[in-house]
Design a protein around this motif. Structure first.
Motif, mmCIF file in Angstrom:
data_model
loop_
_atom_site.group_PDB
_atom_site.id
_atom_site.type_symbol
_atom_site.label_atom_id
_atom_site.label_comp_id
_atom_site.label_asym_id
_atom_site.label_seq_id
_atom_site.Cartn_x
_atom_site.Cartn_y
_atom_site.Cartn_z
ATOM 1 N N TYR A 309 -1.118 -12.623 -4.610
ATOM 2 C CA TYR A 309 0.154 -12.340 -3.954
ATOM 3 C C TYR A 309 1.137 -13.485 -4.173
ATOM 4 O O TYR A 309 2.309 -13.271 -4.501
ATOM 5 C CB TYR A 309 -0.071 -12.109 -2.466
ATOM 6 N N SER A 310 0.673 -14.726 -3.992
ATOM 7 C CA SER A 310 1.555 -15.886 -4.147
ATOM 8 C C SER A 310 2.051 -16.027 -5.577
ATOM 9 O O SER A 310 3.208 -16.385 -5.807
ATOM 10 C CB SER A 310 0.819 -17.167 -3.728
ATOM 11 N N LEU A 311 1.179 -15.741 -6.540
ATOM 12 C CA LEU A 311 1.537 -15.952 -7.934
ATOM 13 C C LEU A 311 2.395 -14.830 -8.511
ATOM 14 O O LEU A 311 3.354 -15.094 -9.244
ATOM 15 C CB LEU A 311 0.280 -16.105 -8.787
ATOM 16 N N TRP A 312 2.059 -13.587 -8.201
ATOM 17 C CA TRP A 312 2.712 -12.488 -8.899
ATOM 18 C C TRP A 312 3.212 -11.367 -7.991
ATOM 19 O O TRP A 312 4.329 -10.878 -8.173
ATOM 20 C CB TRP A 312 1.734 -11.871 -9.920
ATOM 21 N N LEU A 313 2.409 -10.950 -7.016
ATOM 22 C CA LEU A 313 2.677 -9.690 -6.323
ATOM 23 C C LEU A 313 3.870 -9.735 -5.383
ATOM 24 O O LEU A 313 4.498 -8.705 -5.141
ATOM 25 C CB LEU A 313 1.432 -9.246 -5.545
ATOM 26 N N LYS A 314 4.195 -10.913 -4.837
ATOM 27 C CA LYS A 314 5.272 -10.940 -3.842
ATOM 28 C C LYS A 314 6.647 -10.707 -4.446
ATOM 29 O O LYS A 314 7.625 -10.565 -3.707
ATOM 30 C CB LYS A 314 5.239 -12.239 -3.045
ATOM 31 N N ALA A 315 6.730 -10.660 -5.753
ATOM 32 C CA ALA A 315 7.995 -10.327 -6.397
ATOM 33 C C ALA A 315 8.310 -8.836 -6.277
ATOM 34 O O ALA A 315 9.439 -8.415 -6.545
ATOM 35 C CB ALA A 315 7.958 -10.728 -7.869
ATOM 36 N N TRP A 316 7.308 -8.041 -5.861
ATOM 37 C CA TRP A 316 7.481 -6.591 -5.749
ATOM 38 C C TRP A 316 7.577 -6.194 -4.274
ATOM 39 O O TRP A 316 6.956 -6.778 -3.411
ATOM 40 C CB TRP A 316 6.301 -5.876 -6.400
ATOM 41 N N SER A 317 8.365 -5.170 -3.997
ATOM 42 C CA SER A 317 8.622 -4.757 -2.610
ATOM 43 C C SER A 317 7.384 -4.196 -1.939
ATOM 44 O O SER A 317 7.075 -4.529 -0.791
ATOM 45 C CB SER A 317 9.747 -3.714 -2.570
ATOM 46 N N LEU A 318 6.650 -3.334 -2.632
ATOM 47 C CA LEU A 318 5.501 -2.680 -2.005
ATOM 48 C C LEU A 318 4.408 -3.669 -1.597
ATOM 49 O O LEU A 318 3.924 -3.611 -0.456
ATOM 50 C CB LEU A 318 4.935 -1.602 -2.944
ATOM 51 N N PRO A 319 4.005 -4.608 -2.479
ATOM 52 C CA PRO A 319 3.002 -5.595 -2.035
ATOM 53 C C PRO A 319 3.465 -6.435 -0.855
ATOM 54 O O PRO A 319 2.642 -6.823 -0.017
ATOM 55 C CB PRO A 319 2.788 -6.461 -3.282
ATOM 56 N N ARG A 320 4.764 -6.716 -0.771
ATOM 57 C CA ARG A 320 5.258 -7.489 0.375
ATOM 58 C C ARG A 320 5.073 -6.736 1.677
ATOM 59 O O ARG A 320 4.900 -7.344 2.736
ATOM 60 C CB ARG A 320 6.747 -7.837 0.166
ATOM 61 N N LEU A 321 5.124 -5.409 1.604
ATOM 62 C CA LEU A 321 4.911 -4.603 2.807
ATOM 63 C C LEU A 321 3.431 -4.451 3.132
ATOM 64 O O LEU A 321 3.037 -4.433 4.298
ATOM 65 C CB LEU A 321 5.544 -3.217 2.612
ATOM 66 N N ILE A 322 2.605 -4.341 2.099
ATOM 67 C CA ILE A 322 1.186 -4.062 2.294
ATOM 68 C C ILE A 322 0.380 -5.318 2.597
ATOM 69 O O ILE A 322 -0.586 -5.275 3.383
ATOM 70 C CB ILE A 322 0.613 -3.360 1.039
ATOM 71 N N ALA A 323 0.744 -6.448 1.992
ATOM 72 C CA ALA A 323 -0.075 -7.661 2.064
ATOM 73 C C ALA A 323 -0.420 -8.092 3.490
ATOM 74 O O ALA A 323 -1.593 -8.369 3.782
ATOM 75 C CB ALA A 323 0.602 -8.801 1.308
ATOM 76 N N PRO A 324 0.553 -8.175 4.423
ATOM 77 C CA PRO A 324 0.183 -8.615 5.790
ATOM 78 C C PRO A 324 -0.843 -7.691 6.436
ATOM 79 O O PRO A 324 -1.824 -8.164 7.038
ATOM 80 C CB PRO A 324 1.518 -8.585 6.544
ATOM 81 N N ALA A 325 -0.659 -6.377 6.290
ATOM 82 C CA ALA A 325 -1.605 -5.426 6.890
ATOM 83 C C ALA A 325 -2.978 -5.556 6.243
ATOM 84 O O ALA A 325 -4.012 -5.463 6.928
ATOM 85 C CB ALA A 325 -1.078 -4.002 6.734
ATOM 86 N N ALA A 326 -3.006 -5.796 4.917
ATOM 87 C CA ALA A 326 -4.284 -5.943 4.222
ATOM 88 C C ALA A 326 -5.037 -7.173 4.711
ATOM 89 O O ALA A 326 -6.268 -7.134 4.894
ATOM 90 C CB ALA A 326 -4.043 -6.030 2.720
ATOM 91 N N ARG A 327 -4.327 -8.247 4.945
ATOM 92 C CA ARG A 327 -4.979 -9.464 5.424
ATOM 93 C C ARG A 327 -5.552 -9.267 6.826
ATOM 94 O O ARG A 327 -6.670 -9.706 7.125
ATOM 95 C CB ARG A 327 -3.980 -10.619 5.417
#
Length: 341
Positions: A309-327
């Protein structure tokens, strides 16, 4: 390796300044490696240059990373000292083991140095090689040297005066034995800064691992509080380690951000190599604790996902929405594994 021009005889005592860890509160070579972590193909292309030596690797890295001199964390008290020295007519030279591309970019940005000595892709300008280049440029004249580490002692032994910047007490004592101390700029305490970089206030999120255990106990299940505490500690370590890794690989963006620019790695008050070592140890401890609690797979998913997420995924809108819930979900899953295990 040679300077742009030699210092004229009869001028005040020249002041030669190191770059990494001295003029800037960072290691430009390590920063180049970390910046390319977001572009692993470019990093892999630079690695074969190591067969040709450190100078060749630095040259390839400088060309690929292309650090912005305006964003580097300069040591402001030293910078003020250098500006006063230049205003008084003192010749200033920049001498560094960093690649010439980086050194000249810094010199152009600051407009303080009349001469730049740096690694050139063939010669790694450190230690004896740096001292020889300084003496050759100055025609054997006396000079003062500003440095920060034990690696600078070779140059201090040939200098008439030393300026110690962010140097440990032992290095300052060794420099005082080798020459006269002209000025010393003390370092910031690293442990307090490292603890802050670990973001302990965020550890409260890891309390979620206790929820499935509490529910299991309330419904008549066997309590597993010991394992739950292990998982809690595992998530704290993994979260701190991946948070540090995220900061280390996002330095340029953080320095442009009004809030993140105050971070210990972004502003250079905490050395990058300390962060690299701390991140590796913390993530390893998190995985080890997770393995002891029987939830290694969950911790691997958490750590790998956080780094990705830190390296690549946070540049995209969908991972920014999903990442907190996934953690949060992974924390609950880890608790559930031991609650039903």
């Amino acid at each position: 390796m040679t300077g742009r021009h030699a210092v004229e005889a009869g001028s005040p005592l020249p002041l030669v300044v190191d770059l990494d860890g001295t003029l800037v509160r960072t290691d430009t070579t390590l920063e180049g490696v970390l910046s390319l972590a977001r572009h692993p193909v470019s990093l892999l292309r630079a690695l074969p240059a190591l067969r040709l030596g450190r100078a060749a690797f630095k040259a390839r890295l400088a060309a690929s990373a292309d650090l912005d001199a305006a964003l580097l964390p300069y040591h402001l008290p030293l910078l003020d000292y250098l500006r006063e020295a230049r205003a008084a007519g003192r010749p200033l030279l920049l001498a560094t083991g960093a690649d010439r591309r980086t050194a000249e970019a810094v010199a152009r940005y600051l407009g303080l140095f009349g001469t730049v000595l740096a690694s050139d892709g063939r010669t790694n300008l450190t230690g004896a090689a740096k001292l020889a280049a300084i003496r050759d440029t100055l025609g054997g004249r006396d000079f003062a040297y500003a440095g920060n580490s034990a690696a600078d002692l070779r140059v201090w032994c040939g200098a008439s005066a030393a300026i110690c910047v962010n140097a440990r007490a032992g290095v300052v004592r060794a420099a005082a034995t080798a020459t006269t101390i002209e000025r010393a700029f003390p370092p910031a305490p690293p442990l307090r800064l490292l603890l802050r970089a670990m973001r302990p206030l965020h550890w409260s999120r890891n309390l979620l691992v206790f929820l499935p255990v509490a529910v299991a106990q309330a419904t008549g299940g066997a309590p597993a509080w010991g394992a739950a505490w292990l998982i809690f500690a595992a998530f704290c370590c993994a979260a701190s380690g991946t948070a540090i890794a995220g900061e280390l690989t996002n330095l340029a963006a953080d320095r442009r951000h009004p809030d993140h620019s105050h971070g210990a790695f972004a502003n250079g008050t905490l050395a990058l190599h300390i962060g690299v070592v701390a991140a590796v140890i913390l993530v390893f401890c998190g995985l080890a604790l997770g393995s002891a609690a029987g939830t290694l797979a969950v911790l691997i998913c958490y750590a790998a996902g956080s780094v990705a997420y830190s390296l690549w995924l946070k540049a995209w809108s969908l991972p920014r929405l999903i990442a907190p819930a996934a953690r949060y979900g992974l924390r609950l899953l880890a608790g559930a594994v031991i609650a039903v295990g």
